[in-house]
Design a protein around this motif. Structure first.
Motif, PDB file in Angstrom:
ATOM      1  N   ILE A 163       5.506  -0.763  10.585  1.00 56.52           N
ATOM      2  CA  ILE A 163       5.215   0.136   9.458  1.00 56.52           C
ATOM      3  C   ILE A 163       3.843  -0.202   8.841  1.00 56.52           C
ATOM      4  O   ILE A 163       3.588   0.085   7.678  1.00 56.52           O
ATOM      5  CB  ILE A 163       6.332   0.071   8.376  1.00 56.52           C
ATOM      6  N   SER A 164       2.981  -0.789   9.654  1.00 53.95           N
ATOM      7  CA  SER A 164       1.686  -1.271   9.161  1.00 53.95           C
ATOM      8  C   SER A 164       0.874  -0.190   8.445  1.00 53.95           C
ATOM      9  O   SER A 164       0.294  -0.448   7.387  1.00 53.95           O
ATOM     10  CB  SER A 164       0.863  -1.827  10.324  1.00 53.95           C
ATOM     11  N   ALA A 165       0.814   0.996   9.033  1.00 52.13           N
ATOM     12  CA  ALA A 165      -0.003   2.058   8.425  1.00 52.13           C
ATOM     13  C   ALA A 165       0.721   2.689   7.236  1.00 52.13           C
ATOM     14  O   ALA A 165       0.106   2.963   6.193  1.00 52.13           O
ATOM     15  CB  ALA A 165      -0.316   3.129   9.470  1.00 52.13           C
ATOM     16  N   GLN A 166       2.030   2.855   7.374  1.00 51.20           N
ATOM     17  CA  GLN A 166       2.811   3.543   6.329  1.00 51.20           C
ATOM     18  C   GLN A 166       2.772   2.832   4.976  1.00 51.20           C
ATOM     19  O   GLN A 166       2.929   3.473   3.941  1.00 51.20           O
ATOM     20  CB  GLN A 166       4.286   3.675   6.760  1.00 51.20           C
ATOM     21  N   ILE A 167       2.606   1.515   4.998  1.00 46.97           N
ATOM     22  CA  ILE A 167       2.663   0.784   3.711  1.00 46.97           C
ATOM     23  C   ILE A 167       1.333   0.749   2.977  1.00 46.97           C
ATOM     24  O   ILE A 167       1.251   0.239   1.871  1.00 46.97           O
ATOM     25  CB  ILE A 167       3.169  -0.676   3.895  1.00 46.97           C
ATOM     26  N   ARG A 168       0.286   1.311   3.585  1.00 48.22           N
ATOM     27  CA  ARG A 168      -1.048   1.189   2.964  1.00 48.22           C
ATOM     28  C   ARG A 168      -1.483   2.458   2.248  1.00 48.22           C
ATOM     29  O   ARG A 168      -2.666   2.698   2.078  1.00 48.22           O
ATOM     30  CB  ARG A 168      -2.086   0.807   4.017  1.00 48.22           C
ATOM     31  N   THR A 169      -0.547   3.294   1.834  1.00 49.38           N
ATOM     32  CA  THR A 169      -0.913   4.535   1.138  1.00 49.38           C
ATOM     33  C   THR A 169      -0.926   4.289  -0.381  1.00 49.38           C
ATOM     34  O   THR A 169      -0.242   3.380  -0.877  1.00 49.38           O
ATOM     35  CB  THR A 169       0.110   5.656   1.436  1.00 49.38           C
ATOM     36  N   PRO A 170      -1.697   5.107  -1.146  1.00 49.23           N
ATOM     37  CA  PRO A 170      -1.697   4.949  -2.602  1.00 49.23           C
ATOM     38  C   PRO A 170      -0.293   5.081  -3.208  1.00 49.23           C
ATOM     39  O   PRO A 170       0.039   4.378  -4.159  1.00 49.23           O
ATOM     40  CB  PRO A 170      -2.620   6.077  -3.071  1.00 49.23           C
ATOM     41  N   ASP A 171       0.544   5.964  -2.648  1.00 46.12           N
ATOM     42  CA  ASP A 171       1.904   6.128  -3.195  1.00 46.12           C
ATOM     43  C   ASP A 171       2.706   4.839  -3.050  1.00 46.12           C
ATOM     44  O   ASP A 171       3.378   4.396  -3.993  1.00 46.12           O
ATOM     45  CB  ASP A 171       2.652   7.248  -2.450  1.00 46.12           C
ATOM     46  N   ILE A 172       2.635   4.244  -1.869  1.00 45.15           N
ATOM     47  CA  ILE A 172       3.390   2.994  -1.661  1.00 45.15           C
ATOM     48  C   ILE A 172       2.810   1.874  -2.525  1.00 45.15           C
ATOM     49  O   ILE A 172       3.545   1.018  -3.025  1.00 45.15           O
ATOM     50  CB  ILE A 172       3.460   2.611  -0.159  1.00 45.15           C
ATOM     51  N   SER A 173       1.500   1.900  -2.780  1.00 45.85           N
ATOM     52  CA  SER A 173       0.909   0.883  -3.675  1.00 45.85           C
ATOM     53  C   SER A 173       1.595   0.927  -5.032  1.00 45.85           C
ATOM     54  O   SER A 173       1.988  -0.102  -5.597  1.00 45.85           O
ATOM     55  CB  SER A 173      -0.585   1.148  -3.914  1.00 45.85           C
ATOM     56  N   MET A 174       1.749   2.125  -5.547  1.00 42.62           N
ATOM     57  CA  MET A 174       2.322   2.303  -6.884  1.00 42.62           C
ATOM     58  C   MET A 174       3.803   1.929  -6.894  1.00 42.62           C
ATOM     59  O   MET A 174       4.287   1.252  -7.807  1.00 42.62           O
ATOM     60  CB  MET A 174       2.129   3.781  -7.278  1.00 42.62           C
ATOM     61  N   ILE A 175       4.532   2.362  -5.844  1.00 40.95           N
ATOM     62  CA  ILE A 175       5.972   2.066  -5.798  1.00 40.95           C
ATOM     63  C   ILE A 175       6.186   0.553  -5.604  1.00 40.95           C
ATOM     64  O   ILE A 175       7.083  -0.040  -6.203  1.00 40.95           O
ATOM     65  CB  ILE A 175       6.667   2.888  -4.686  1.00 40.95           C
ATOM     66  N   ALA A 176       5.313  -0.059  -4.808  1.00 35.72           N
ATOM     67  CA  ALA A 176       5.416  -1.516  -4.607  1.00 35.72           C
ATOM     68  C   ALA A 176       5.251  -2.233  -5.942  1.00 35.72           C
ATOM     69  O   ALA A 176       5.948  -3.209  -6.242  1.00 35.72           O
ATOM     70  CB  ALA A 176       4.361  -1.994  -3.614  1.00 35.72           C
ATOM     71  N   SER A 177       4.340  -1.734  -6.753  1.00 38.00           N
ATOM     72  CA  SER A 177       4.122  -2.343  -8.065  1.00 38.00           C
ATOM     73  C   SER A 177       5.384  -2.224  -8.927  1.00 38.00           C
ATOM     74  O   SER A 177       5.797  -3.183  -9.581  1.00 38.00           O
ATOM     75  CB  SER A 177       2.915  -1.662  -8.740  1.00 38.00           C
ATOM     76  N   THR A 178       6.025  -1.056  -8.881  1.00 36.92           N
ATOM     77  CA  THR A 178       7.250  -0.840  -9.673  1.00 36.92           C
ATOM     78  C   THR A 178       8.385  -1.737  -9.157  1.00 36.92           C
ATOM     79  O   THR A 178       9.067  -2.421  -9.931  1.00 36.92           O
ATOM     80  CB  THR A 178       7.672   0.645  -9.590  1.00 36.92           C
ATOM     81  N   VAL A 179       8.543  -1.730  -7.829  1.00 38.19           N
ATOM     82  CA  VAL A 179       9.629  -2.488  -7.211  1.00 38.19           C
ATOM     83  C   VAL A 179       9.447  -4.002  -7.427  1.00 38.19           C
ATOM     84  O   VAL A 179      10.407  -4.760  -7.563  1.00 38.19           O
ATOM     85  CB  VAL A 179       9.645  -2.140  -5.692  1.00 38.19           C
ATOM     86  N   SER A 180       8.181  -4.419  -7.504  1.00 34.04           N
ATOM     87  CA  SER A 180       7.904  -5.855  -7.625  1.00 34.04           C
ATOM     88  C   SER A 180       8.292  -6.416  -8.991  1.00 34.04           C
ATOM     89  O   SER A 180       8.306  -7.631  -9.173  1.00 34.04           O
ATOM     90  CB  SER A 180       6.422  -6.143  -7.342  1.00 34.04           C
ATOM     91  N   ALA A 181       8.612  -5.535  -9.926  1.00 34.33           N
ATOM     92  CA  ALA A 181       9.051  -6.026 -11.238  1.00 34.33           C
ATOM     93  C   ALA A 181      10.544  -6.374 -11.228  1.00 34.33           C
ATOM     94  O   ALA A 181      11.054  -6.971 -12.179  1.00 34.33           O
ATOM     95  CB  ALA A 181       8.771  -4.967 -12.310  1.00 34.33           C
ATOM     96  N   LEU A 182      11.256  -6.001 -10.140  1.00 34.13           N
ATOM     97  CA  LEU A 182      12.702  -6.259 -10.093  1.00 34.13           C
ATOM     98  C   LEU A 182      12.967  -7.721  -9.722  1.00 34.13           C
ATOM     99  O   LEU A 182      12.530  -8.189  -8.657  1.00 34.13           O
ATOM    100  CB  LEU A 182      13.381  -5.351  -9.053  1.00 34.13           C
ATOM    101  N   PRO A 183      13.699  -8.442 -10.581  1.00 36.34           N
ATOM    102  CA  PRO A 183      13.954  -9.868 -10.304  1.00 36.34           C
ATOM    103  C   PRO A 183      14.575 -10.116  -8.932  1.00 36.34           C
ATOM    104  O   PRO A 183      14.195 -11.070  -8.248  1.00 36.34           O
ATOM    105  CB  PRO A 183      14.915 -10.278 -11.429  1.00 36.34           C
TER     106      PRO A 183
END
Ligand code: DC
Length: 225
Positions: free
Chosen positions: A91-111
């Motif tokens: 999934i190397s290419a799929q994870i490098r989109t601006p949308d996934i950047s933002m969702i990764a930021s949201t998800v990364s706040a979950l303990p």
């Protein structure tokens, strides 16, 4: 935390500050493993989106985390991001989109997510000789790291660099939107309760706004040497 058998260098900072480029170069210079922790958060974000898991439902998120196996692959070419296999799927290419950047930021706040990924990162770090890159590698993941750096730059400069990267990949770019997303991501990453983006007290601050990647690399390696 597990004791490590060799040095660990941590390079933290906000989005688009040049961490990946510098971390890759520093890892290559010393023959160390490059640990892109952001790629792991991106992979989890991609999985949750792909399988329609509601990220507001912690029990649901927690129940799928054990099903996720992440493998980081070395970059194919110099200058490329590291690759990611999720349960064997590339999934190397799929994870490098601006949308996934933002969702990764949201998800990364979950303990629950941080707990899982921090443990994986420490396992990789336990072998030593690692350059770890992220938001909390110097503060939380590897507080005993031998050399810590915190890169910073003005949001405009960072958004501009991301725009260039995306254009180089042939993608169309709305620079204003990219700047908005960069600022929104900074806010989310630095204001979350657990392991927020911040400089470790013992990290060296490098402002990259007016520096080339080569200049940053030189400054950092001189300090390490
Ligand atoms: O470095 P990156 O842009 O690939 O990271 C994507 C997101 O993952 C980032 O906005 C916040 C999160 N992240 C994190 O919380 N902790 C890390 N050590 C690395 C990334």
């Amino acid at each position: 935390m597990a004791e490590t058998v060799g040095p660990i260098i941590t390079i933290d900072g906000p989005a688009g500050v040049g961490k990946s480029t510098i971390s890759r170069k520093v890892a290559a210079r010393y023959g160390y493993t490059y640990l892109d922790t952001g790629a792991m958060y991106r992979a989890v974000a991609w999985y949750l989106v792909q399988y329609g898991i509601d990220i507001d439902n912690i029990a649901d998120v927690e129940s799928v985390l054990d099903d996720i196996t992440i493998t980081l692959l070395p970059a194919k070419n110099e200058g490329d991001d590291v690759g990611v296999l999720l349960n064997g799927e590339n999934i190397s290419a799929q994870i490098r989109t601006p949308d996934i950047s933002m969702i990764a930021s949201t998800v990364s706040a979950l303990p629950v997510v941080r707990e899982k990924l921090t443990a994986m990162q420490r396992q990789i770090g336990a072998q030593g000789c690692v350059v770890a890159e992220g938001r909390d590698t110097g503060t939380v993941v590897f507080p005993e790291a031998s050399n810590k750096f915190y890169l910073d730059a003005k949001p405009e400069a960072r958004a501009g660099r991301r725009a260039l990267q995306l254009r180089e990949r042939g993608e169309s770019v709305d620079e204003e939107k990219l700047l908005e997303m960069t600022i929104a991501r900074d806010k989310q990453d630095s204001e979350r309760e657990i392991a927020p983006l911040k400089k470790a007290d013992d990290a060296v601050l490098v402002d990259t706004t007016d520096l080339s990647a080569d200049q940053v690399f030189k400054a950092i390696t001189e300090l390490i040497d």
